[in-house]
Design a protein around this motif. Structure first.
Motif, PDB file in Angstrom:
ATOM      1  N   GLY A   1       8.682  -6.147  15.631  1.00 26.13           N
ATOM      2  CA  GLY A   1       9.939  -6.544  16.254  1.00 26.13           C
ATOM      3  C   GLY A   1      10.969  -5.465  15.987  1.00 26.13           C
ATOM      4  N   ASN A   2      12.044  -5.838  15.302  1.00 33.59           N
ATOM      5  CA  ASN A   2      13.087  -4.877  14.947  1.00 33.59           C
ATOM      6  C   ASN A   2      13.092  -4.530  13.459  1.00 33.59           C
ATOM      7  OD1 ASN A   2      14.262  -4.579  17.549  1.00 33.59           O
ATOM      8  ND2 ASN A   2      15.246  -6.572  17.308  1.00 33.59           N
ATOM      9  N   LYS A   3      12.039  -4.911  12.747  1.00 36.75           N
ATOM     10  CA  LYS A   3      12.016  -4.701  11.298  1.00 36.75           C
ATOM     11  C   LYS A   3      10.906  -3.735  10.888  1.00 36.75           C
ATOM     12  CE  LYS A   3      14.239  -9.021   9.916  1.00 36.75           C
ATOM     13  NZ  LYS A   3      14.185 -10.173   8.991  1.00 36.75           N
ATOM     14  N   LYS A   4      11.212  -2.911   9.879  1.00 36.81           N
ATOM     15  CA  LYS A   4      10.285  -1.876   9.442  1.00 36.81           C
ATOM     16  C   LYS A   4       9.176  -2.453   8.561  1.00 36.81           C
ATOM     17  CE  LYS A   4      10.256   2.618   7.076  1.00 36.81           C
ATOM     18  NZ  LYS A   4      11.102   3.720   6.570  1.00 36.81           N
ATOM     19  N   THR A   5       7.944  -2.138   8.940  1.00 31.51           N
ATOM     20  CA  THR A   5       6.781  -2.567   8.179  1.00 31.51           C
ATOM     21  C   THR A   5       6.140  -1.395   7.444  1.00 31.51           C
ATOM     22  OG1 THR A   5       6.357  -4.161   9.957  1.00 31.51           O
ATOM     23  CG2 THR A   5       4.632  -3.903   8.315  1.00 31.51           C
ATOM     24  N   ALA A   6       6.232  -0.203   8.021  1.00 31.97           N
ATOM     25  CA  ALA A   6       5.581   0.959   7.414  1.00 31.97           C
ATOM     26  C   ALA A   6       6.376   2.225   7.696  1.00 31.97           C
ATOM     27  CB  ALA A   6       4.152   1.108   7.936  1.00 31.97           C
ATOM     28  N   GLY A   7       6.224   3.182   6.791  1.00 34.14           N
ATOM     29  CA  GLY A   7       6.809   4.500   6.975  1.00 34.14           C
ATOM     30  C   GLY A   7       5.762   5.565   6.712  1.00 34.14           C
ATOM     31  N   ILE A   8       5.917   6.695   7.371  1.00 33.45           N
ATOM     32  CA  ILE A   8       4.937   7.782   7.289  1.00 33.45           C
ATOM     33  C   ILE A   8       5.669   9.079   6.981  1.00 33.45           C
ATOM     34  CG2 ILE A   8       3.238   9.127   8.614  1.00 33.45           C
ATOM     35  CD1 ILE A   8       2.944   6.514  10.383  1.00 33.45           C
ATOM     36  N   LEU A   9       5.089   9.865   6.080  1.00 35.52           N
ATOM     37  CA  LEU A   9       5.605  11.207   5.799  1.00 35.52           C
ATOM     38  C   LEU A   9       4.431  12.174   5.784  1.00 35.52           C
ATOM     39  CD1 LEU A   9       7.877  13.181   4.933  1.00 35.52           C
ATOM     40  CD2 LEU A   9       7.255  12.649   2.561  1.00 35.52           C
ATOM     41  N   ILE A  10       4.465  13.157   6.673  1.00 34.79           N
ATOM     42  CA  ILE A  10       3.402  14.161   6.755  1.00 34.79           C
ATOM     43  C   ILE A  10       3.958  15.503   6.315  1.00 34.79           C
ATOM     44  CG2 ILE A  10       1.739  15.328   8.254  1.00 34.79           C
ATOM     45  CD1 ILE A  10       1.763  12.866  10.039  1.00 34.79           C
ATOM     46  N   GLU A  11       3.306  16.100   5.327  1.00 34.85           N
ATOM     47  CA  GLU A  11       3.688  17.420   4.841  1.00 34.85           C
ATOM     48  C   GLU A  11       2.544  18.397   5.126  1.00 34.85           C
ATOM     49  OE1 GLU A  11       6.392  17.064   1.102  1.00 34.85           O
ATOM     50  OE2 GLU A  11       4.803  15.582   0.856  1.00 34.85           O
TER      51      GLU A  11
ATOM     52  N   LEU B   1       0.838  -1.192   0.000  1.00 37.17           N
ATOM     53  CA  LEU B   1       0.000   0.000   0.000  1.00 37.17           C
ATOM     54  C   LEU B   1       0.876   1.245   0.000  1.00 37.17           C
ATOM     55  CD1 LEU B   1      -2.897  -0.739   2.532  1.00 37.17           C
ATOM     56  CD2 LEU B   1      -3.154  -0.177   0.104  1.00 37.17           C
ATOM     57  N   THR B   2       0.682   2.096  -0.996  1.00 39.84           N
ATOM     58  CA  THR B   2       1.316   3.412  -1.006  1.00 39.84           C
ATOM     59  C   THR B   2       0.199   4.412  -1.286  1.00 39.84           C
ATOM     60  OG1 THR B   2       1.912   3.045  -3.339  1.00 39.84           O
ATOM     61  CG2 THR B   2       3.622   2.684  -1.696  1.00 39.84           C
TER      62      THR B   2
ATOM     63  N   ILE C   1       1.575   7.402   3.477  1.00 38.70           N
ATOM     64  CA  ILE C   1       1.836   6.144   4.190  1.00 38.70           C
ATOM     65  C   ILE C   1       2.296   5.081   3.197  1.00 38.70           C
ATOM     66  CG2 ILE C   1       0.815   4.267   5.555  1.00 38.70           C
ATOM     67  CD1 ILE C   1      -1.167   6.347   6.676  1.00 38.70           C
ATOM     68  N   GLY C   2       3.392   4.427   3.509  1.00 33.95           N
ATOM     69  CA  GLY C   2       3.850   3.267   2.757  1.00 33.95           C
ATOM     70  C   GLY C   2       3.838   2.071   3.690  1.00 33.95           C
ATOM     71  N   LEU C   3       3.061   1.055   3.348  1.00 34.82           N
ATOM     72  CA  LEU C   3       2.913  -0.125   4.203  1.00 34.82           C
ATOM     73  C   LEU C   3       3.218  -1.380   3.403  1.00 34.82           C
ATOM     74  CD1 LEU C   3       1.972  -1.645   6.786  1.00 34.82           C
ATOM     75  CD2 LEU C   3      -0.376  -1.416   5.935  1.00 34.82           C
TER      76      LEU C   3
ATOM     77  N   GLN D   1      -8.988  -3.959   2.148  1.00 38.04           N
ATOM     78  CA  GLN D   1      -9.456  -4.060   3.535  1.00 38.04           C
ATOM     79  C   GLN D   1      -8.479  -3.382   4.489  1.00 38.04           C
ATOM     80  OE1 GLN D   1     -10.116  -8.213   4.391  1.00 38.04           O
ATOM     81  NE2 GLN D   1     -11.950  -8.338   3.109  1.00 38.04           N
ATOM     82  N   VAL D   2      -7.202  -3.563   4.239  1.00 34.77           N
ATOM     83  CA  VAL D   2      -6.185  -2.944   5.097  1.00 34.77           C
ATOM     84  C   VAL D   2      -6.272  -1.416   4.982  1.00 34.77           C
ATOM     85  CG1 VAL D   2      -3.713  -2.723   5.550  1.00 34.77           C
ATOM     86  CG2 VAL D   2      -4.662  -4.957   4.914  1.00 34.77           C
ATOM     87  N   LEU D   3      -6.399  -0.915   3.754  1.00 30.87           N
ATOM     88  CA  LEU D   3      -6.513   0.529   3.542  1.00 30.87           C
ATOM     89  C   LEU D   3      -7.701   1.110   4.297  1.00 30.87           C
ATOM     90  CD1 LEU D   3      -5.852   3.204   2.039  1.00 30.87           C
ATOM     91  CD2 LEU D   3      -7.274   2.369   0.152  1.00 30.87           C
ATOM     92  N   HIS D   4      -8.850   0.477   4.163  1.00 30.32           N
ATOM     93  CA  HIS D   4     -10.053   1.020   4.806  1.00 30.32           C
ATOM     94  C   HIS D   4      -9.962   0.963   6.328  1.00 30.32           C
ATOM     95  CE1 HIS D   4     -12.766   2.043   1.482  1.00 30.32           C
ATOM     96  NE2 HIS D   4     -12.142   1.088   0.809  1.00 30.32           N
TER      97      HIS D   4
END
Length: 242
Positions: free
Chosen positions: A105-115, A55-56, A130-132, A160-163
């Motif tokens: 855990g210690n691994k990245k699943t998602a990143g967020i950028l707010i402008e 999801l991006t 949002i990048g998931l 479903q995840v997006l909603h």
């Protein structure tokens, strides 16, 4: 809710900003792309994912922040929205790594950028990107990346995840607007990665030990040093080595 679906775009954040300049958009307008060619992360970093697997998307959030000194409240709300969604789909051990990474855990699943954009009337409109990682399984060259599918062992319906993220986002924004931000901050700190655990940090190529005590209301990371003093650091001023 207005959801605009695209096959490929340079950046959903940029596309939504351009759209906002030429037409009136309703609150929580969403732009979602199957593939971003120039996805953006914090401080100009690149967010690169496998096309069609993840999801991006970007969301327009209007007037959630009444004044500039409370702007990090939206970061808190967005991070919690993604974290709660992952928990809803039984992804384990979810943490928020300051300022806006979501870890399993210690691994990245998602990143967020707010402008954020401040209008001439003082109103603040925010573009939430949002990048998931949802169904990607191959992360060659990215040892600290993972996905919902890798962690749970099944593929997910991206729609479903997006909603679910949007559902939580609306709830948390409403909580912000109803003066219950303390509850959001309490939840954020409960999920804060490595809080109260001695860790190694890096600043200006020098390493030092510290303990994360929390995040200030303006988004500064609060770190207790070896002399027991607590110092606040801004985004990208200090790096947590993990």
């Amino acid at each position: 809710m207005n959801i605009i679906k695209l096959n490929a775009i340079h950046s959903t954040n940029d596309y939504l900003k351009e759209l906002l300049h030429i037409q009136l958009l309703e609150n929580f307008t969403v732009v979602v792309a199957e593939h971003q060619t120039k996805g953006k992360g914090q401080m100009g970093a690149v967010w690169s994912v496998e096309p069609g697997k993840n999801l991006t998307f970007s969301v327009l959030v209007k007037d959630a922040v009444p004044e500039i000194n409370t702007i990090f409240n939206l970061n808190v709300a967005v991070a919690l929205s993604v974290a709660k969604t992952l928990e809803y789909f039984n992804v384990p051990n979810i943490k928020i790594k300051w300022p806006n990474d979501i870890l399993t855990g210690n691994k990245k699943t998602a990143g967020i950028l707010i402008e954020n954009n401040i209008g001439s009337n003082g109103a603040i409109h925010s573009i939430v990107g949002i990048g998931l990682n949802v169904n990607q399984s191959n992360f060659n060259g990215l040892p600290k990346a993972t996905s919902m599918s890798v962690e749970v062992g099944e593929e997910f319906n991206k729609e479903q995840v997006l909603h679910k993220i949007l559902e939580y986002l609306k709830l948390y924004v409403m909580a912000m607007q109803s003066n219950t931000t303390e509850l959001l901050w309490d939840e954020y700190h409960l999920k804060l990665y490595k809080k109260n655990i001695p860790m190694t940090f890096e600043k200006n190529n020098s390493k030092f030990m510290g303990i994360i005590k929390g995040v200030s209301r303006t988004g500064q990371l609060q770190v207790q040093l070896e002399d027991d003093s607590v110092v606040e650091y801004s985004v990208k001023e200090v790096r947590l080595l993990y």
